[in-house]
Design an enzyme around this catalytic site. Structure first.
Site, PDB file in Angstrom:
ATOM      1  N   ASP A 178      -0.616  -7.574   0.969  1.00  0.00           N
ATOM      2  CA  ASP A 178       0.029  -6.269   1.125  1.00  0.00           C
ATOM      3  C   ASP A 178       1.554  -6.357   1.236  1.00  0.00           C
ATOM      4  OD1 ASP A 178      -0.415  -3.372   1.385  1.00  0.00           O
ATOM      5  OD2 ASP A 178       0.534  -3.632   3.338  1.00  0.00           O
ATOM      6  N   SER A 185       4.101   1.924   8.342  1.00  0.00           N
ATOM      7  CA  SER A 185       3.632   1.051   7.270  1.00  0.00           C
ATOM      8  C   SER A 185       4.777   0.285   6.621  1.00  0.00           C
ATOM      9  CB  SER A 185       2.932   1.878   6.196  1.00  0.00           C
ATOM     10  OG  SER A 185       1.709   2.378   6.666  1.00  0.00           O
ATOM     11  N   HIS A 232       0.810  -1.214   0.000  1.00  0.00           N
ATOM     12  CA  HIS A 232       0.000   0.000   0.000  1.00  0.00           C
ATOM     13  C   HIS A 232       0.848   1.272   0.000  1.00  0.00           C
ATOM     14  CE1 HIS A 232       0.817  -0.261   4.338  1.00  0.00           C
ATOM     15  NE2 HIS A 232       0.443   1.003   4.434  1.00  0.00           N
TER      16      HIS A 232
END
Length: 658
Positions: free
Chosen positions: A329, A412, A271
């Site tokens: 992801d 992230s 992402h």
């Protein structure tokens, strides 16, 4: 050919004391009016800082339109968490053909400069869609005040993707500088496609330190919680990438493969790449271009548990996108180059087993801050992303709530390690924060292994190139290059240092000392320096009797050393010399540094010792004309100052002029 505007810098003609000799050399003097100093330029510094160039107010300025900060804040609110955006993209199309100011320097070198100003930016970083430098070309990016400099960018920075991106500079005003020999100017390819306007504080990597602003519950990796994870900590880094959204930071991990060949695979969140292109639709537009913009910051962490800052100056640029899978992801990159030994990296191991770990640790850079560690002491569960029920679609591991620390925007892509210290997932997202006990979800390594069933959508092809079928792999240290000049711990064991031939060396272990020796055949200027990505050296220069004649600590770039012996009394006479280098304080290692010597012999016709052959030397010769004995003007060593010396001086003068 680039269009450049020539500038002529006239020099006043000196009047000689002896009119007869003045008339003989008048035409020769006209030929050499543009001849400058023979002192070599420092290739690690912008040429404009070393040469006589146009005044800065005559250099063209480019100012992109300012970003709509209300729209930027609206976008950030809408995005919520995820990657930590810190800069907005300003698309441009700038080359030395259509912007900037060209000038020809006295030796024929062409210099191009452009000032880029983005008012109210807290930082700037640049993206070049085309970058090709012929052998003589050097490119720099530096703040207008000269306090921060990136470069030189040269042939050594060519990559298959042909692009170049810079780390951030904490300024709203930079200069792009290109210098190149006129004969090679047509080969230059330099196209600026993006000016990224920083609107959040992230300090520059070439200042010593940067301060972050993550939540107070976050725990530095230097704390005791990090003690069992020292190797894994070395595998994790903050990185920035740039796309249509601007520039963001996320976290990634260097991972091992079954060949254990040190190939620099870097695992992060899909992402991060999906969002930087502004779409968030599980398709990555221009993955290769985004990977090329990668800047990885190694060892960005505090040295103490209570520390609030860390060094960002150890960075590397560029990567290739290898594989990615939206469902679990993951994105796997291959760095354009192996991390330098000073980064002291570790290649993390992994476990592709199906079992959910009984506890876990995450290592990350929340909100672009220094490296932190978070601990979950309870069993994780297998779920879908954002869901609680187990097993769901089995793509994620759910952390119910962190017992130590948390995660934030910028975390992230960070790794999740099981109790055995092996990577089992990377952070996709969640609601965890210092102010709550909410969950996070990590893309599951088990699912990423087979991914979408192709090499471009799974990890198996890249991390198991031997097709071994192993379900788990331990991590490994990087294979550090050895110092080929050891043992050189005393003057008697000093290795020979050749002018113009850099030596790759190290200060290992703690307390190591390096010695080198070199020979000067004619009276010369000398520049001796150390340089590298990280370290603090001291350097001594001794004559052949081991009498110290020079010492330096921090005159080089960052905290490296530089000794200059220039014209006049400082010049080095013919003989043998020794150089000694150690680490300042003797309490740390330097994994890699470069030792370099540059010698510039004086011309025998340089009678004034000012490093040039000019009218001043002719004046000296005129004052000693037809005098015999040990005279300065006896260039040809025949015992007298006469026509032979005059011809010798004329020849050297013409050589310098041409």
């Amino acid at each position: 050919m680039f269009a450049w505007r020539p500038v002529v810098w006239p020099r006043p003609l000196k009047v000689l004391a002896r009119p007869i000799i003045a008339r003989l050399f008048y035409r020769l003097a006209v030929l050499i009016l543009a001849a400058g100093s023979t002192t070599a330029d420092n290739p690690r510094m912008p040429l404009a800082s070393q040469r006589r160039v146009q005044a800065f107010d005559r250099v063209e300025q480019f100012a992109p339109w300012p970003p709509d900060m209300e729209e930027v804040r609206r976008q950030d609110r809408q995005r919520g968490g995820g990657p930590h955006r810190f800069a907005v993209r300003r698309p441009v199309d700038i080359t030395p053909d259509n912007y900037g100011t060209w000038e020809r320097l006295e030796d024929g070198t062409l210099l191009w400069r452009l000032q880029v100003t983005s008012p109210e930016a807290v930082s700037l970083n640049l993206g070049f869609s085309e970058f090709f430098m012929p052998p003589s070309a050097r490119c720099f990016v530096y703040s207008v005040d000269g306090r921060s400099t990136l470069g030189p960018f040269t042939q050594a920075h060519h990559r298959p993707h042909g692009r170049l991106f810079t780390p951030i500079l904490a300024t709203d005003d930079v200069v792009i500088e290109l210098s190149v020999n006129e004969t090679e100017a047509a080969q230059v390819r330099l196209r600026l496609e993006a000016i990224n306007h920083g609107y959040r504080d992230i300090e520059p990597p070439l200042k010593d330190y940067a301060d972050g602003a993550s939540g107070a519950c976050n725990v530095n990796v230097a704390c005791t919680e990090g003690d069992p994870w020292r190797d894994q900590i070395r595998a994790v880094a903050m990185y920035q990438i740039s796309g249509s959204l601007g520039s963001i930071t996320c976290t990634g991990t260097l991972v091992n493969n079954t060949a254990e060949d040190g190939k620099p695979y870097f695992l992060t969140g899909y992402h991060c790449f999906d969002e930087v292109d502004g779409l968030s639709d599980c398709t990555i537009a221009g993955a290769s271009a985004i990977a090329a913009s990668l800047i990885v910051y190694w060892k960005y962490q505090a040295g103490t548990c209570s520390g609030t800052s860390g060094s960002m100056k150890l960075y590397q640029a560029g990567g290739a996108y290898r594989a990615g899978y939206c469902d679990s992801d993951f994105a796997l990159l291959e760095l354009d180059a192996a991390p330098v030994s000073a980064a002291d990296v570790f290649f993390a191991g992994w476990d592709r087993g199906s079992a959910a770990p009984g506890s876990a640790v995450a290592i990350h850079h929340p909100s672009g801050d220094i490296k932190k560690i978070s601990v979950e002491q309870h069993p994780l569960t297998v779920t879908s992303f954002g869901e609680k029920s187990s097993p769901g679609d089995g793509t994620h591991l759910r952390v119910a709530d962190w017992d130590v620390g948390t995660t934030e925007s910028g975390s992230s892509g960070c790794p999740l390690f099981n109790p055995a210290g092996r990577l089992v997932g990377q952070l996709h997202g969640g609601d965890a924060a210092c102010t709550n006990n909410l969950p996070d979800w990590f893309g599951r390594f088990y699912k990423s292994w087979s991914g979408g069933g192709t090499a471009a959508t799974r990890l198996r092809d890249w991390l198991d190139p031997r097709n071994s079928g192993v379900s788990a792999l331990d991590g490994k240290n990087a294979d550090l290059a050895t110092d080929a000049y050891e043992p050189d711990n005393s003057f008697a064991a000093a290795a020979t240092l050749e002018p113009g031939v850099p030596q790759s060396r190290s200060i290992l272990p703690v307390g190591d000392v390096d010695w080198a020796r070199f020979t000067v055949d004619a009276v010369s200027e000398a520049v001796i320096e150390t340089a590298g990505p990280d370290g603090d050296t001291r350097m001594w220069l001794y004559d052949e009797n081991l009498v110290q004649i020079a010492f330096d600590d921090d005159s080089g770039s960052h905290r490296f050393s530089r000794i200059e012996r220039l014209c006049g009394r400082d010049a080095l006479m013919p003989g043998t010399y020794y150089v000694k280098v150690d680490e300042y304080g003797g309490n740390d290692e330097i994994a890699a540094y470069e030792l370099r010597l540059d010698l510039t012999p004086f011309s025998a016709a340089d009678l004034t010792g000012d490093c040039r052959v000019d009218l001043g030397d002719l004046s000296v010769l005129a004052a000693q004309w037809l005098v015999c004995g040990r005279m300065t003007g006896d260039i040809d060593d025949d015992g007298c100052v006469n026509a032979g010396d005059l011809l010798e001086l004329a020849g050297r003068w013409l050589d310098a002029a041409l």
